[in-house]
Design a protein around this motif. Structure first.
Motif, short mmCIF file in Angstrom:
data_model
loop_
_atom_site.label_atom_id
_atom_site.label_comp_id
_atom_site.label_asym_id
_atom_site.label_seq_id
_atom_site.Cartn_x
_atom_site.Cartn_y
_atom_site.Cartn_z
N VAL A 122 18.92 94.62 26.72
CA VAL A 122 17.76 93.60 27.14
C VAL A 122 17.65 93.43 28.44
CG1 VAL A 122 17.22 91.25 26.48
CG2 VAL A 122 18.09 92.71 24.73
N PHE A 123 18.95 93.37 29.04
CA PHE A 123 18.91 93.06 30.72
C PHE A 123 18.18 94.19 31.47
CE2 PHE A 123 21.14 93.88 34.81
CZ PHE A 123 20.67 92.61 35.43
N LYS A 151 15.72 95.94 30.19
CA LYS A 151 14.28 95.79 30.00
C LYS A 151 13.79 94.68 30.96
CE LYS A 151 14.11 97.50 25.31
NZ LYS A 151 13.87 97.10 23.92
N LYS A 152 14.33 93.45 30.98
CA LYS A 152 14.07 92.32 31.76
C LYS A 152 14.07 92.63 33.09
CE LYS A 152 15.56 88.61 28.72
NZ LYS A 152 16.28 87.17 28.65
N LEU A 153 14.87 93.48 33.70
CA LEU A 153 15.02 93.85 34.98
C LEU A 153 13.70 94.71 35.25
CD1 LEU A 153 16.84 93.61 37.86
CD2 LEU A 153 17.77 95.66 36.81
N THR A 167 10.91 94.91 33.76
CA THR A 167 9.76 94.01 33.57
C THR A 167 9.51 93.29 34.80
OG1 THR A 167 9.81 93.98 31.24
CG2 THR A 167 8.59 92.19 32.15
N TRP A 168 10.64 92.42 35.29
CA TRP A 168 10.44 91.61 36.45
C TRP A 168 10.35 92.32 37.68
CZ3 TRP A 168 8.69 87.19 36.06
CH2 TRP A 168 8.80 86.48 35.23
N SER A 190 8.63 95.26 38.01
CA SER A 190 7.31 95.79 37.79
C SER A 190 6.30 94.55 38.14
CB SER A 190 6.87 96.14 36.46
OG SER A 190 7.38 97.38 36.12
#
Length: 55
Positions: free
Chosen positions: A3-4, A6-8, A10-11, A13
């Motif tokens: 999850v980390f 994916k969040k990294l 996403t942010w 981008s």
């Protein structure tokens, strides 16, 4: 994928898009126009395919 990560991604981008629009607005506009044109072309192609399929 964790999850980390994916969040990294996403942010990262989102930050890149904001940076790109702030410092290269002409390039960003051209990029979004090209993406829009590609989506319209794909939708038109799908419509043509379905029309041909139904006739």
């Amino acid at each position: 994928m964790p999850v980390f990560v994916k969040k990294l991604l996403t942010w990262g981008s989102v930050a890149f898009l904001i940076y790109f629009m702030a410092f290269r607005p002409d390039g960003a506009a051209q990029l979004f126009k090209a993406i829009g044109a590609a989506l319209v072309a794909m939708a038109q192609g799908l419509g043509d395919f379905l029309t041909t399929l139904m006739t």
